[in-house]
Design an enzyme around this catalytic site. Structure first.
Site, PDB file in Angstrom:
ATOM      1  N   ARG A   1       7.529   6.631   8.165  1.00  0.00           N
ATOM      2  CA  ARG A   1       7.700   5.917   6.906  1.00  0.00           C
ATOM      3  C   ARG A   1       9.147   5.510   6.664  1.00  0.00           C
ATOM      4  O   ARG A   1       9.443   4.918   5.620  1.00  0.00           O
ATOM      5  CB  ARG A   1       7.292   6.858   5.770  1.00  0.00           C
ATOM      6  CG  ARG A   1       6.007   6.487   5.071  1.00  0.00           C
ATOM      7  CD  ARG A   1       5.724   7.624   4.139  1.00  0.00           C
ATOM      8  NE  ARG A   1       4.896   7.252   3.051  1.00  0.00           N
ATOM      9  CZ  ARG A   1       3.611   7.599   2.969  1.00  0.00           C
ATOM     10  NH1 ARG A   1       3.033   8.238   3.966  1.00  0.00           N
ATOM     11  NH2 ARG A   1       2.915   7.295   1.906  1.00  0.00           N
TER      12      ARG A   1
ATOM     13  N   ARG B   1      -6.172  12.151  -7.315  1.00  0.00           N
ATOM     14  CA  ARG B   1      -4.866  12.681  -6.927  1.00  0.00           C
ATOM     15  C   ARG B   1      -3.861  12.492  -8.060  1.00  0.00           C
ATOM     16  O   ARG B   1      -3.855  11.449  -8.718  1.00  0.00           O
ATOM     17  CB  ARG B   1      -4.375  11.957  -5.654  1.00  0.00           C
ATOM     18  CG  ARG B   1      -4.912  12.582  -4.396  1.00  0.00           C
ATOM     19  CD  ARG B   1      -4.644  11.770  -3.152  1.00  0.00           C
ATOM     20  NE  ARG B   1      -3.301  11.219  -3.023  1.00  0.00           N
ATOM     21  CZ  ARG B   1      -2.902  10.504  -1.973  1.00  0.00           C
ATOM     22  NH1 ARG B   1      -3.732  10.291  -0.960  1.00  0.00           N
ATOM     23  NH2 ARG B   1      -1.684  10.011  -1.913  1.00  0.00           N
TER      24      ARG B   1
ATOM     25  N   ARG C   1       5.592   4.610  -6.025  1.00  0.00           N
ATOM     26  CA  ARG C   1       5.282   4.732  -4.590  1.00  0.00           C
ATOM     27  C   ARG C   1       5.349   3.363  -3.901  1.00  0.00           C
ATOM     28  O   ARG C   1       5.828   3.245  -2.775  1.00  0.00           O
ATOM     29  CB  ARG C   1       3.884   5.345  -4.406  1.00  0.00           C
ATOM     30  CG  ARG C   1       3.859   6.835  -4.687  1.00  0.00           C
ATOM     31  CD  ARG C   1       2.451   7.353  -4.899  1.00  0.00           C
ATOM     32  NE  ARG C   1       1.575   7.160  -3.772  1.00  0.00           N
ATOM     33  CZ  ARG C   1       0.251   7.145  -3.847  1.00  0.00           C
ATOM     34  NH1 ARG C   1      -0.358   7.316  -5.016  1.00  0.00           N
ATOM     35  NH2 ARG C   1      -0.467   6.982  -2.778  1.00  0.00           N
TER      36      ARG C   1
HETATM   37  P1  AP5 Z   1      -0.103   9.685   1.519  1.00  0.00           P
HETATM   38  O1  AP5 Z   1      -1.170  10.617   1.247  1.00  0.00           O
HETATM   39  O2  AP5 Z   1       0.186   9.262   2.930  1.00  0.00           O
HETATM   40  O3  AP5 Z   1      -0.309   8.433   0.595  1.00  0.00           O
HETATM   41  P2  AP5 Z   1      -0.029   6.862   0.841  1.00  0.00           P
HETATM   42  O4  AP5 Z   1       0.607   6.423   2.102  1.00  0.00           O
HETATM   43  O5  AP5 Z   1       0.700   6.508  -0.379  1.00  0.00           O
HETATM   44  O6  AP5 Z   1      -1.368   6.294   1.098  1.00  0.00           O
HETATM   45  P3  AP5 Z   1      -2.637   6.559   0.298  1.00  0.00           P
HETATM   46  O7  AP5 Z   1      -3.308   7.802   0.813  1.00  0.00           O
HETATM   47  O8  AP5 Z   1      -2.355   6.530  -1.160  1.00  0.00           O
HETATM   48  O9  AP5 Z   1      -3.471   5.236   0.635  1.00  0.00           O
HETATM   49  P4  AP5 Z   1      -4.235   4.772   1.933  1.00  0.00           P
HETATM   50  O10 AP5 Z   1      -3.542   3.622   2.549  1.00  0.00           O
HETATM   51  O11 AP5 Z   1      -4.536   5.935   2.818  1.00  0.00           O
HETATM   52  O12 AP5 Z   1      -5.558   4.225   1.260  1.00  0.00           O
HETATM   53  P5  AP5 Z   1      -7.019   4.854   1.172  1.00  0.00           P
HETATM   54  O13 AP5 Z   1      -7.698   4.723   2.475  1.00  0.00           O
HETATM   55  O14 AP5 Z   1      -6.987   6.210   0.527  1.00  0.00           O
HETATM   56  O15 AP5 Z   1       1.289  10.244   0.969  1.00  0.00           O
HETATM   57  C1  AP5 Z   1       1.380  10.843  -0.300  1.00  0.00           C
HETATM   58  C2  AP5 Z   1       2.810  11.318  -0.523  1.00  0.00           C
HETATM   59  O16 AP5 Z   1       3.174  12.292   0.494  1.00  0.00           O
HETATM   60  C3  AP5 Z   1       3.906  10.234  -0.397  1.00  0.00           C
HETATM   61  O17 AP5 Z   1       4.062   9.522  -1.598  1.00  0.00           O
HETATM   62  C4  AP5 Z   1       5.132  11.100  -0.045  1.00  0.00           C
HETATM   63  O18 AP5 Z   1       5.624  11.764  -1.181  1.00  0.00           O
HETATM   64  C5  AP5 Z   1       4.544  12.146   0.888  1.00  0.00           C
HETATM   65  N1  AP5 Z   1       4.578  11.685   2.289  1.00  0.00           N
HETATM   66  C6  AP5 Z   1       3.506  11.434   3.093  1.00  0.00           C
HETATM   67  N2  AP5 Z   1       3.911  11.035   4.293  1.00  0.00           N
HETATM   68  C7  AP5 Z   1       5.280  11.031   4.279  1.00  0.00           C
HETATM   69  C8  AP5 Z   1       6.277  10.691   5.223  1.00  0.00           C
HETATM   70  N3  AP5 Z   1       5.950  10.254   6.458  1.00  0.00           N
HETATM   71  N4  AP5 Z   1       7.570  10.814   4.866  1.00  0.00           N
HETATM   72  C9  AP5 Z   1       7.910  11.282   3.646  1.00  0.00           C
HETATM   73  N5  AP5 Z   1       7.016  11.597   2.680  1.00  0.00           N
HETATM   74  C10 AP5 Z   1       5.702  11.477   2.994  1.00  0.00           C
HETATM   75  O19 AP5 Z   1      -7.699   3.813   0.176  1.00  0.00           O
HETATM   76  C11 AP5 Z   1      -7.300   3.720  -1.180  1.00  0.00           C
HETATM   77  C12 AP5 Z   1      -8.512   3.344  -2.055  1.00  0.00           C
HETATM   78  O20 AP5 Z   1      -8.958   2.042  -1.690  1.00  0.00           O
HETATM   79  C13 AP5 Z   1      -9.734   4.265  -1.879  1.00  0.00           C
HETATM   80  O21 AP5 Z   1     -10.347   4.446  -3.108  1.00  0.00           O
HETATM   81  C14 AP5 Z   1     -10.648   3.498  -0.911  1.00  0.00           C
HETATM   82  O22 AP5 Z   1     -12.015   3.798  -1.132  1.00  0.00           O
HETATM   83  C15 AP5 Z   1     -10.323   2.051  -1.259  1.00  0.00           C
HETATM   84  N6  AP5 Z   1     -10.384   1.160  -0.101  1.00  0.00           N
HETATM   85  C16 AP5 Z   1      -9.886   1.407   1.147  1.00  0.00           C
HETATM   86  N7  AP5 Z   1     -10.096   0.341   1.945  1.00  0.00           N
HETATM   87  C17 AP5 Z   1     -10.737  -0.589   1.190  1.00  0.00           C
HETATM   88  C18 AP5 Z   1     -11.214  -1.906   1.461  1.00  0.00           C
HETATM   89  N8  AP5 Z   1     -11.056  -2.505   2.666  1.00  0.00           N
HETATM   90  N9  AP5 Z   1     -11.820  -2.585   0.452  1.00  0.00           N
HETATM   91  C19 AP5 Z   1     -11.976  -2.011  -0.767  1.00  0.00           C
HETATM   92  N10 AP5 Z   1     -11.549  -0.765  -1.081  1.00  0.00           N
HETATM   93  C20 AP5 Z   1     -10.927  -0.069  -0.108  1.00  0.00           C
END
Ligand code: AP5
Length: 224
Positions: free
Chosen positions: A90, A162, A173
């Site tokens: 990241r 969450r 974020r």
């Molecule tokens: P993390 O858990 O990695 O969160 P994120 O990257 O912010 O990603 P999300 O999990 O929020 O989203 P996603 O892209 O996975 O989407 P999802 O599939 O869930 O990180 C959380 C925290 O941890 C960070 O803020 C940081 O503090 C820390 N952290 C983690 N990694 C780090 C690193 N490398 N370095 C430093 N700090 C770190 O989908 C989202 C929603 O959309 C769901 O409801 C889903 O059903 C829906 N959805 C998904 N795809 C579709 C589609 N094609 N059409 C319609 N709806 C959809």
């Protein structure tokens, strides 16, 4: 044959949703840095307690802590054939550390799938997301609702929202993503590893594209 795929994209791009399916299909582990932090927090480890403050504020956990954690995970035997990396790297420092780490094991990043989704869609996706407590299965109250409200279809465990999916934290974020993670698009483009994926399409369409990309990488490795 090994395959290391990085899913790069903003919060809510669908990285976790896709990584779960793609890792199962390719039979390699799904490594989500966010999930590992949350698991550590649930188990009240010192790592989890440190990470939680950053996560609640929507900030990144410092690089040294994150890199050490992922290094430990990637050194496990189940990663010998590859992995789907979700949420790591990241920062540029994390990307460089990943290159060095994989090199130690005589591996390399094969492809980086940049999942592009408009900002307005991200906010809607994250504020409507429900996650299963047991295994982190992901739902959305409108796009992908569970059959029974509040319960995971797969393991029947409770669904929760969450803490970092509150509107203000989501906005922070996304801002942090543009400041610290988006530069990786150029980093991987310059290395010829980046493939753009339209993450705004349906879950199934995005999965199809990711699997097509993975097959292409595997064929290239086979020398086809
Ligand atoms: P993390 O858990 O990695 O969160 P994120 O990257 O912010 O990603 P999300 O999990 O929020 O989203 P996603 O892209 O996975 O989407 P999802 O599939 O869930 O990180 C959380 C925290 O941890 C960070 O803020 C940081 O503090 C820390 N952290 C983690 N990694 C780090 C690193 N490398 N370095 C430093 N700090 C770190 O989908 C989202 C929603 O959309 C769901 O409801 C889903 O059903 C829906 N959805 C998904 N795809 C579709 C589609 N094609 N059409 C319609 N709806 C959809």
């Amino acid at each position: 044959m090994t395959i290391f795929i990085v899913l790069l994209g903003p919060p809510g791009a669908g990285k976790g949703t896709q990584a779960k399916v793609v890792s199962k299909t390719l039979n390699v582990p799904h490594i989500s840095s966010g999930d590992i932090f949350r698991e550590n927090f649930n188990n009240q480890t010192s790592l989890g307690k440190v990470a939680q403050g950053y996560i609640q504020r929507g900030e990144l956990v410092p690089d040294d802590i994150t890199i050490a954690m992922v290094r430990d995970r990637l050194s496990k035997p189940d990663c010998a054939q590859g992995a789907i990396l979700d949420g790591f790297p990241r920062t540029t420092a994390q990307a460089k550390a990943l290159d060095n780490l994989l090199e130690e094991f005589s591996h390399a990043v094969d492809v980086v799938c940049y999942m592009k989704v408009p900002q307005a869609v991200l906010l809607e996706r994250l504020t409507g997301r429900w996650t299963c407590r047991e295994k982190g299965h992901i739902y959305h109250e409108r796009n992908n609702p569970p059959k029974q409200r509040g319960l995971c279809d797969i393991d029947g465990s409770e669904l929760y929202q969450r803490e970092d999916d509150q509107v203000e934290t989501v906005k922070r974020r996304i801002q942090v993503y543009f400041e610290q993670t988006a530069p990786l698009i150029t980093y991987y483009q310059d290395r010829g590893l980046l493939v753009e994926v339209d993450g705004a399409r349906s879950v199934g369409q995005v999965t199809d594209q990711l699997l097509t990309i993975a097959k292409r990488v595997q064929r290239k490795d086979d020398g086809a």
